[in-house]
Design a protein around this motif. Structure first.
Motif, short mmCIF file in Angstrom:
data_model
loop_
_atom_site.label_atom_id
_atom_site.label_comp_id
_atom_site.label_asym_id
_atom_site.label_seq_id
_atom_site.Cartn_x
_atom_site.Cartn_y
_atom_site.Cartn_z
N GLY A 116 -25.92 -81.96 -52.63
CA GLY A 116 -26.48 -81.64 -54.27
C GLY A 116 -26.71 -80.30 -54.26
N THR A 117 -27.54 -79.61 -53.46
CA THR A 117 -28.00 -78.28 -53.84
C THR A 117 -26.69 -77.39 -54.01
OG1 THR A 117 -29.84 -78.36 -52.46
CG2 THR A 117 -28.95 -76.38 -52.92
N PHE A 118 -25.58 -77.53 -52.90
CA PHE A 118 -24.16 -76.77 -53.15
C PHE A 118 -23.76 -77.16 -54.39
CE2 PHE A 118 -24.92 -76.04 -48.85
CZ PHE A 118 -24.83 -74.65 -48.62
N SER B 210 -26.98 -69.08 -45.36
CA SER B 210 -26.15 -70.01 -44.75
C SER B 210 -25.22 -69.19 -43.91
CB SER B 210 -25.53 -71.06 -45.42
OG SER B 210 -26.53 -71.63 -46.30
N TYR B 211 -24.68 -69.65 -42.78
CA TYR B 211 -23.76 -69.06 -41.88
C TYR B 211 -22.33 -69.69 -41.65
CZ TYR B 211 -28.20 -66.79 -41.15
OH TYR B 211 -29.37 -65.95 -41.19
N LEU B 212 -21.46 -68.95 -41.96
CA LEU B 212 -19.89 -69.54 -41.81
C LEU B 212 -19.25 -69.03 -40.74
CD1 LEU B 212 -18.24 -71.54 -43.62
CD2 LEU B 212 -17.07 -69.41 -44.66
N GLY B 213 -18.36 -69.86 -40.10
CA GLY B 213 -17.62 -69.19 -38.95
C GLY B 213 -16.79 -70.52 -38.23
N ARG B 214 -15.94 -70.06 -37.26
CA ARG B 214 -15.35 -71.00 -36.30
C ARG B 214 -15.11 -70.27 -35.18
NH1 ARG B 214 -9.70 -71.84 -39.47
NH2 ARG B 214 -9.50 -69.83 -40.28
N GLY B 215 -15.35 -71.17 -33.82
CA GLY B 215 -14.78 -70.74 -32.83
C GLY B 215 -15.94 -69.75 -32.06
N ASP B 216 -15.62 -68.86 -31.16
CA ASP B 216 -16.14 -68.08 -30.28
C ASP B 216 -16.15 -66.74 -30.83
OD1 ASP B 216 -17.23 -70.18 -28.85
OD2 ASP B 216 -15.37 -70.13 -27.54
N GLY B 217 -15.07 -66.37 -31.50
CA GLY B 217 -14.77 -64.85 -31.62
C GLY B 217 -15.57 -64.30 -33.18
N ALA B 218 -14.68 -63.31 -33.71
CA ALA B 218 -15.27 -62.65 -34.83
C ALA B 218 -14.67 -63.58 -35.96
CB ALA B 218 -14.82 -61.15 -34.77
N PRO B 219 -15.29 -63.30 -37.19
CA PRO B 219 -14.94 -64.10 -38.35
C PRO B 219 -13.42 -63.67 -38.81
CG PRO B 219 -16.60 -62.64 -39.01
CD PRO B 219 -16.65 -62.53 -37.55
N ASP B 220 -12.63 -64.60 -39.09
CA ASP B 220 -11.22 -64.28 -39.49
C ASP B 220 -11.29 -64.04 -40.95
OD1 ASP B 220 -10.91 -66.82 -40.47
OD2 ASP B 220 -10.17 -67.61 -38.78
N ASP B 221 -9.99 -63.67 -41.61
CA ASP B 221 -9.90 -63.36 -42.95
C ASP B 221 -10.34 -64.44 -43.83
OD1 ASP B 221 -8.97 -60.84 -42.17
OD2 ASP B 221 -6.84 -61.18 -42.72
N ALA C 163 -22.42 -67.97 -55.51
CA ALA C 163 -23.33 -69.05 -56.03
C ALA C 163 -24.80 -69.02 -55.05
CB ALA C 163 -22.77 -70.45 -55.98
N VAL C 164 -24.51 -68.85 -53.68
CA VAL C 164 -25.65 -68.81 -52.83
C VAL C 164 -25.51 -68.15 -51.54
CG1 VAL C 164 -24.64 -71.23 -52.01
CG2 VAL C 164 -27.27 -70.35 -51.49
N PRO C 165 -26.18 -67.46 -51.00
CA PRO C 165 -25.90 -66.30 -50.02
C PRO C 165 -25.34 -67.18 -48.74
CG PRO C 165 -28.05 -66.09 -50.87
CD PRO C 165 -27.68 -67.31 -51.44
N VAL C 166 -24.22 -66.69 -48.34
CA VAL C 166 -23.51 -67.33 -47.18
C VAL C 166 -22.99 -65.94 -46.47
CG1 VAL C 166 -21.26 -68.33 -46.38
CG2 VAL C 166 -22.68 -69.23 -48.21
N VAL C 167 -23.02 -65.80 -45.22
CA VAL C 167 -22.81 -64.75 -44.19
C VAL C 167 -21.75 -65.29 -43.16
CG1 VAL C 167 -23.57 -63.18 -42.35
CG2 VAL C 167 -25.11 -63.98 -44.00
N ALA C 168 -20.61 -64.50 -43.04
CA ALA C 168 -19.57 -64.99 -42.13
C ALA C 168 -20.02 -64.27 -40.66
CB ALA C 168 -18.32 -64.05 -42.47
N VAL C 169 -19.98 -65.15 -39.68
CA VAL C 169 -20.67 -64.59 -38.63
C VAL C 169 -19.57 -64.82 -37.49
CG1 VAL C 169 -22.93 -65.31 -39.09
CG2 VAL C 169 -21.58 -67.36 -38.11
N SER C 170 -19.86 -64.29 -36.34
CA SER C 170 -19.15 -64.16 -34.91
C SER C 170 -19.80 -65.39 -34.19
CB SER C 170 -19.16 -62.80 -34.37
OG SER C 170 -18.60 -61.72 -35.21
N ASN C 171 -19.15 -65.70 -33.23
CA ASN C 171 -19.69 -66.59 -32.26
C ASN C 171 -20.16 -68.00 -32.77
OD1 ASN C 171 -20.78 -67.73 -29.96
ND2 ASN C 171 -22.45 -66.49 -29.60
N PHE C 172 -19.62 -68.49 -33.76
CA PHE C 172 -20.26 -69.58 -34.33
C PHE C 172 -20.54 -70.71 -33.48
CE2 PHE C 172 -19.59 -73.58 -36.73
CZ PHE C 172 -20.47 -73.35 -37.84
#
Length: 335
Positions: free
Chosen positions: A13-15, A141-152, A164-173
């Protein structure tokens, strides 16, 4: 952009409200009283991100193929919700906004043509009335996948949602998921005793149990070879140091988290499920620690006991005395 949100509870609902307020075309899924409330009166958001009143399209399943889908159900409902919406979202980028460790893997298995990624949200929001969400704590909030760096693709989706709301692309998700699991150890004890997270952490005896469950979670992660990801000031070095602390000093971790919450009562997602008469996701939180411990050939007695107590509350429909929780540490020899 057309965005489909599967599960319009506290985070969904928030998103939905923030993304529609930012100009996106949003459709949400909901059930029962929640669906009826959204269809009749929309979603009302209040609290940390300001007030918003939006009227997204709503149905039990997505009716139109979106450009991006967010899966915001409870962990135990994810597989069924993805299958129910699979014909519409397979091949679409999918973000799993969920607690626990299994969400992205589940989405990848069920949606082989989709780019699946996970998002860890530290936003605290209360959803105890259908169609109404109050944000009690804002956070990135933190967005990613897998163990490596965030992809394109991860960076593209993070940038899109961040409008709309802060999201950070992260490594080592994967490591970040474990760090979030440690944070989620705040959920069980408040749910068992029926008190806010702040009240529980303010209680020295209950805070000790929370600290023990967190320390046990970190120790299990270390046994599983996890390199903890950076999240809300927590990271691998700090958590490994925390794992070595005696229980008296370990209480500094839940206390530091409580300080960030402010004064608005935070019920925690597990307690909110109980108050709505719904099953909790404790098996994917404290229960996940138990399963991971078994996989590592060790025990997780504190989290096993807390999982059982949450299930006892589910069955009884009422909180348990605080003494039952305090006794856990003595019963499992974790004093």
């Amino acid at each position: 952009m057309r965005i489909g949100i599967i599960g319009a509870g506290a985070l969904g609902g928030t998103f939905a409200a923030l993304l529609e307020r930012s100009g996106h075309d949003v459709e949400v899924t909901a059930r029962g009283a929640g669906l009826e409330a959204i269809r009749e009166g929309g979603i009302r958001l209040s609290g940390g991100y300001g007030d918003a009143h939006v009227h997204p399209a709503a149905a039990e399943r997505l009716t139109v193929r979106p450009d991006l889908a967010l899966v915001c159900t409870k962990a135990q409902d994810a597989a069924a919700a993805i299958v129910a919406n699979g014909a519409v979202i397979d091949g679409v980028p999918v973000v799993v906004v969920q607690n626990g460790l299994d969400g992205v893997a589940t989405a990848e298995r069920l949606l082989p043509r989709s780019a699946c990624m996970g998002m860890l949200s530290i936003i605290a929001a209360n959803y105890t009335e259908p169609g109404s969400v109050r944000v009690t704590t804002t956070a990135a909030s933190y967005l990613g996948r897998g163990d490596g760096a965030p992809d394109d693709e991860v960076r593209r989706v993070a940038s899109l949602i961040s409008a709309a709301v802060p999201v950070v692309a992260v490594s080592n998700f994967r490591g970040a998921q474990w760090t979030k699991l440690v944070v989620n150890m705040l959920n069980a004890v408040p749910a068992i005793v029926g008190r806010s997270v702040q009240d529980v952490v303010d209680d020295p005896a209950l805070r000790r149990v929370v600290a023990a469950s967190m320390r046990e979670c970190v120790r299990v992660g270390i046994a599983r070879g996890i390199r903890f990801g950076s999240l809300q000031g927590l990271g691998d070095r700090r958590l490994r140091a925390f794992a070595r602390l005696p229980l008296g000093l370990a209480q500094v971790l839940p206390w530091s988290m409580r300080v960030r919450m402010g004064s608005v009562p935070n019920l925690g997602s597990t307690q909110q499920s109980l108050r709505r008469g719904q099953p909790t996701e404790v098996d994917f939180l404290n229960g996940a620690v138990v399963r991971e411990a078994e996989a590592a050939g060790i025990d997780a007695p504190v989290n096993r006991a807390l999982t059982a107590l949450v299930h006892e509350v589910e069955e009884a429909g009422a909180p348990l005395p605080a003494e039952r929780v305090v006794a856990v540490l003595h019963e499992v020899g974790a004093d």
